[in-house]
Design a protein around this motif. Sequence first.
Motif, PDB file in Angstrom:
ATOM      1  N   ARG A 175       0.195   5.778   0.146  1.00  0.00           N
ATOM      2  CA  ARG A 175      -0.989   7.412   0.100  1.00  0.00           C
ATOM      3  C   ARG A 175      -1.349   7.191  -0.994  1.00  0.00           C
ATOM      4  O   ARG A 175      -0.747   7.285  -1.850  1.00  0.00           O
ATOM      5  N   MET A 207      -0.574   1.335   9.163  1.00  0.00           N
ATOM      6  CA  MET A 207      -1.915   1.930   8.102  1.00  0.00           C
ATOM      7  C   MET A 207      -1.643   3.014   9.007  1.00  0.00           C
ATOM      8  O   MET A 207      -1.862   3.761   7.678  1.00  0.00           O
ATOM      9  N   ALA A 260      -7.123  -1.179   5.319  1.00  0.00           N
ATOM     10  CA  ALA A 260      -7.477   0.011   3.996  1.00  0.00           C
ATOM     11  C   ALA A 260      -8.296   1.090   4.138  1.00  0.00           C
ATOM     12  O   ALA A 260      -9.462   0.112   5.325  1.00  0.00           O
ATOM     13  N   PHE A 281       1.233  -1.389  -0.310  1.00  0.00           N
ATOM     14  CA  PHE A 281       0.163   0.364   0.055  1.00  0.00           C
ATOM     15  C   PHE A 281       1.137   1.661   0.119  1.00  0.00           C
ATOM     16  O   PHE A 281       2.000   1.261   0.778  1.00  0.00           O
ATOM     17  N   ARG A 335      -7.531   6.721   1.915  1.00  0.00           N
ATOM     18  CA  ARG A 335      -6.586   7.243   1.908  1.00  0.00           C
ATOM     19  C   ARG A 335      -5.341   6.660   1.469  1.00  0.00           C
ATOM     20  O   ARG A 335      -4.356   7.130   1.679  1.00  0.00           O
ATOM     21  N   THR A 336      -5.928   5.254   1.266  1.00  0.00           N
ATOM     22  CA  THR A 336      -4.224   4.156   0.649  1.00  0.00           C
ATOM     23  C   THR A 336      -5.130   3.579  -0.276  1.00  0.00           C
ATOM     24  O   THR A 336      -5.621   2.872  -0.286  1.00  0.00           O
ATOM     25  N   LEU A 348       1.603   4.407   7.955  1.00  0.00           N
ATOM     26  CA  LEU A 348       1.343   4.895   6.013  1.00  0.00           C
ATOM     27  C   LEU A 348       1.034   6.614   6.163  1.00  0.00           C
ATOM     28  O   LEU A 348       0.969   7.250   5.915  1.00  0.00           O
ATOM     29  N   ARG A 349      -0.064   6.556   6.650  1.00  0.00           N
ATOM     30  CA  ARG A 349      -1.205   7.317   6.726  1.00  0.00           C
ATOM     31  C   ARG A 349      -0.840   9.043   6.856  1.00  0.00           C
ATOM     32  O   ARG A 349      -1.047  10.363   6.458  1.00  0.00           O
TER      33      ARG A 349
END
Length: 370
Positions: free
Chosen positions: A191, A237, A260, A189, A263-264, A240-241
């Motif tokens: 962004r 996650m 998820a 994944f 935004r991903t 990641l965001r």
Amino acid sequence: MAAAASDESDGFVLRGVSSPPGICRPRGQLSRRPDILSTGMRRAWVAVAAASWLSYQAEAKGGATGVGSSSAPSVSVDPSSQAANVAIYQVPFLMSGDRPPFSLFHPAQGMMGFDHDLLDAVCTAAALDCPQVLGPHTEAWASDPKGYMGAGLRRGDFSCASSSGNAVARKAGLIFSYPYTQPEAGLLFARAAVNWTGVAGKLVGVVLGSSCDAQAVRTHLPSAREPISFADGRSLMQNLRDSTIDAALLCGDEYATRLADNRTAVVKRIEHVSEGLSFMCHPKNVLQVELLNMGLQLVRIQDSGAFLTSLCDRWNVSCEFTRSPAPDGTETESVPSISRSAPSPGPVKQLLTRLLLTSLAATFSCSKRY
């Protein structure tokens, strides 16, 4: 006459072979703890079936590798001693409460999920007691670079762990049941708002102890930077965001899609990271793994497959109905069904096969009669 009728209703007949009384109980009593006599007799019967199952597996593996039946590994199981040793039938399982839809913990409802329901069905079929030990999966496998098992499994806090990817690195020191899901795929994944240009030089985050761990990044994404590990998928996650990492690698479509959001976005898919989810156990629990395999087979054929299909649909899991580990541990083969006959069985093999079929029918005759 009344006693005779009671004995007849409590047993069953399969080609002239009667099951011992006390194996089955009315459906309304299935949730209760069975009485000692019923449990002992049922376990003795399952132990006899295990002897047949192990003998059959040894012959099947010998034939698959081109070795004659005379060269197949010998397996010795003493049903009477195993029935007396209650510890053999107690298989504590580690279950994480943070891997939906396979296992999740709810403060008001307790543990739930696909693995929770499957494990209950498998252990019931194999006459095993499978208490659940709640904890992080890293207690079973912490992605140690030297392949060491997790601290909890090494200490003996539990015997097996559910939701465990049947991956190459883990097979060096651990043993696995048949896979009960399709092979795991890794989903990378990024962004959604970022124009993805490739993984080269990017910082990838992973979940510690998963099949998609740091070693998976080194193997499948060699151009990425040295990966960083997180305790669970949610924190991975979120980082990641928050742009702490450039990408996140998660294993399993069912698990990844739960974490998820818009935004991903998936930018890469890595197939066959593991053979699929299995029950992962300490090497000393060889017999228990064979009993779990037998239980999985029984669940697979229950109601002609309708029970497992319903369970998979309920939790939206891509289940595995036919595969088992190949004898060399590198590929997969079809799981032998109970209707498959061994080549040229002798009198002992015929007796063992007959006892196995009797035990299989005994395990599930309750659902047909109550």
